[in-house]
Enzyme design. Structure first.
Site, PDB file in Angstrom:
ATOM      1  N   LYS A   1      -3.846 -89.942 -13.612  1.00  0.00           N
ATOM      2  CA  LYS A   1      -2.865 -90.154 -12.546  1.00  0.00           C
ATOM      3  C   LYS A   1      -3.574 -90.476 -11.232  1.00  0.00           C
ATOM      4  O   LYS A   1      -4.507 -89.784 -10.822  1.00  0.00           O
ATOM      5  CB  LYS A   1      -2.006 -88.889 -12.394  1.00  0.00           C
ATOM      6  CG  LYS A   1      -0.832 -89.023 -11.442  1.00  0.00           C
ATOM      7  CD  LYS A   1      -0.023 -87.728 -11.460  1.00  0.00           C
ATOM      8  CE  LYS A   1       1.198 -87.782 -10.554  1.00  0.00           C
ATOM      9  NZ  LYS A   1       1.947 -86.508 -10.574  1.00  0.00           N
TER      10      LYS A   1
ATOM     11  N   GLU B   1       4.597 -85.608 -19.187  1.00  0.00           N
ATOM     12  CA  GLU B   1       3.529 -85.027 -18.385  1.00  0.00           C
ATOM     13  C   GLU B   1       3.448 -83.522 -18.658  1.00  0.00           C
ATOM     14  O   GLU B   1       4.468 -82.862 -18.850  1.00  0.00           O
ATOM     15  CB  GLU B   1       3.849 -85.277 -16.901  1.00  0.00           C
ATOM     16  CG  GLU B   1       2.871 -84.666 -15.913  1.00  0.00           C
ATOM     17  CD  GLU B   1       3.365 -84.752 -14.479  1.00  0.00           C
ATOM     18  OE1 GLU B   1       2.530 -84.913 -13.583  1.00  0.00           O
ATOM     19  OE2 GLU B   1       4.606 -84.657 -14.270  1.00  0.00           O
TER      20      GLU B   1
ATOM     21  N   CYS C   1       5.173 -89.458 -13.359  1.00  0.00           N
ATOM     22  CA  CYS C   1       6.049 -88.644 -12.509  1.00  0.00           C
ATOM     23  C   CYS C   1       6.134 -89.144 -11.072  1.00  0.00           C
ATOM     24  O   CYS C   1       6.807 -90.126 -10.784  1.00  0.00           O
ATOM     25  CB  CYS C   1       5.581 -87.184 -12.568  1.00  0.00           C
ATOM     26  SG  CYS C   1       6.797 -85.984 -11.964  1.00  0.00           S
TER      27      CYS C   1
END
Length: 535
Positions: free
Chosen positions: A352, A293, A404
């Site tokens: 995301k 990321e 994440c």
């Protein structure tokens, strides 16, 4: 003749009275102090320490502390337990912005533990109370994972069990069943100790109570051992050779844009270094490469120089790369994974979906600014949410992307597997949190997810710890922190679904219903008891 004793010296009485008063105050404070210390004990059971087993005595003692108390006492003791647990666990949240947000987060999250403590106290008078109490704990975790701001599951009991014997329970029913097994074993152990002590005093113990207590300890352990048959690292759909890139980040001293460009250059350079090793025959050529990321915070769709850097890296290694970028589209900002083909360039994206409050968007921006105007600078522009699962086709393999923070959320990981992922990648950027425990806590989550869905999990991180995790939860390779490195390994592809994958949210719903049933029973019994007493 009458002889009278001389009056006692009042100066001798004063120290005795003061001592008795001090002892009485200490006794009143002892439960509160114990609750806080037991919360700390639960924290110590979490990574990076491999002391997973400490969670069991922590809950054993916490259950004994709450048993038989009223809901108000449970509320207060639960809050102190939550503070003792969450204050050290979440200290990393204040690494960059100071203690204010960290303290605020802990004070809020501990409210859920307080309510859970009140619920445990209420059901603690029921027959078989460890079962009801453990279900109440999971119900509290379920609530904390959803509200406020779409929830904050960090600190689920399951995430402290990556090294423990209970881990296979994740494949049975995900993090709720794994956490329930640990907490039930703890409360059961506490009840076994209580009955043993009571039995020595009275010489009598109800057989049914003893059986339930022993079952509460043994069933989770036996269940976990039996569930090991669900855990396998056997390749079902062949294997692929995957490369994980950790480019590292520059230390302080660079201007913001220069810092972002340096991170991109570092990851391109490490990929080119891997390509040179492949060309020299030192390393087998990977089938695809995974970047972390934020490896390209410079938007490669809007900046030709950033695109050229990625093109050169992809051309050098000659295989597809998953690039973590920050992309602006139609005036909206996205945390995006970009599938970069060495010949065609960008061919697919994943935005995301579970974005981080106060990290990627700022809830209550005007209120936060009124409290401290500096805090609004944490997030200058809010990120937008993606809407679809992300599964990239890379060298014939289906790679599910879980970016994440998303790794903490059950639904976010499961959706990739049910969408066909044969392997999971958790690209992350932990550089903001320096050398705190955050990266180890998140790595443990990925290990639990590997077992939960029986998938290889790769963890490419900008600054470490990057890792490759087998479907049985074992870490086979990992990097250090704040070093440039790459990992290359042949890993199995799997497509079968565990019971946890198939059942999804159903085990959690079942446990919440058990908790509700226990609370309803206890409250009804209490009302009837008070009415009978009044009559």
């Amino acid at each position: 003749m009458t002889v009278t004793a001389p009056p006692e010296d009042e100066s001798e009485q004063l120290p005795q009275v003061a001592h008795a008063s001090w002892v009485a105050r200490l006794k009143r404070l002892l439960p509160a102090l114990s609750a806080a210390l037991l919360g700390v004990l639960l924290y110590v059971s979490f990574p990076p320490r491999p002391l997973w087993w400490l969670a069991v005595p922590a809950f054993a003692c916490f259950g004994l502390l709450l048993r038989g108390r009223g809901w108000k006492a449970g509320l207060g003791l639960g809050y102190l337990f939550g503070l003792g647990f969450l204050l050290p666990l979440l200290v990393w949240t204040g690494v960059e912005v100071g203690p204010g947000p960290w303290i605020a987060l802990v004070l809020l999250e501990a409210v859920f533990v307080a309510l859970t403590g009140a619920g445990i106290a209420v059901v603690s008078r029921l027959p078989g109370w460890p079962l009801w109490a453990a279900a109440v704990w999971i119900a509290g975790e379920a609530a904390r994972a959803r509200v406020p701001f779409n929830g904050f599951p960090w600190g689920k009991v399951a995430f402290g069990q990556a090294d423990g014997i209970f881990l296979p329970l994740a494949a049975v029913g995900g993090t709720p069943v794994l956490g329930f097994g640990v907490v039930l074993c703890g409360f059961g152990l506490g009840e076994v100790v209580r009955l043993a002590v009571a039995g020595r005093r009275t010489r009598t113990v109800r057989r049914s109570a003893a059986i339930v207590a022993l079952a509460s300890v043994l069933v989770p352990v036996v269940g976990a051992l039996a569930a090991r048959t669900l855990v396998s690292d056997k390749a079902e759909d062949g294997s692929v050779r995957v490369a994980v890139i950790q480019g590292n980040v520059p230390r302080a001293g660079l201007e913001f844009n220069a810092q972002r460009r340096a991170v991109l250059d570092y990851h391109a350079r490490e990929t080119e270094r891997l390509a040179a090793e492949v060309k020299a025959g030192k390393v087998a050529k990977p089938d695809f490469v995974l970047w972390p990321e934020n490896s390209s915070d410079v938007d490669p769709f809007a900046n030709a120089d950033a695109r050229a850097v990625i093109d050169e890296a992809a051309d050098a290694i000659g295989v597809p790369i998953s690039v973590g970028g920050v992309v602006e589209r139609d005036g909206k900002l996205f945390n995006e994974q970009i599938l970069w083909d060495p010949k065609k360039g960008p061919v697919d994206t994943y935005d995301k979906r579970q974005i981080q409050p106060f990290g990627e968007y700022l809830p209550l921006r005007s209120l936060v600014g009124a409290i401290n105007s500096n805090w609004t600078s944490m997030v200058r522009q809010d990120f937008s949410r993606g809407t679809k699962p992300g599964v990239f086709s890379m060298a014939g393999a289906k790679v599910g992307l879980v970016t994440c923070y998303e790794a903490a959320f059950d639904w976010a990981v499961r959706s990739e597997v049910t969408d066909g992922a044969q392997l999971i990648s958790v690209p992350s950027n932990n550089a903001t949190f320096d050398r705190s425990e955050m990266t180890y806590q998140q790595l443990a989550m990925s290990r639990v997810r590997a077992v939960e869905h029986s998938r290889t999990v790769t963890v490419p991180v900008t600054s470490g710890v990057s890792a490759i995790i087998m479907p049985d939860g074992r870490i086979t390779q990992k990097t250090g922190m704040f070093v440039a490195a790459h990992l290359v390994q042949k890993v199995p592809l799997r497509s079968s679904e565990t019971p946890a994958t198939r059942l999804g949210i159903l085990p959690e719903i079942a446990l919440v219903l058990v908790a509700a049933g226990g609370l309803g029973w206890a409250i009804t019994a209490g009302v009837r008891g008070r009415r009978a007493g009044n009559a």
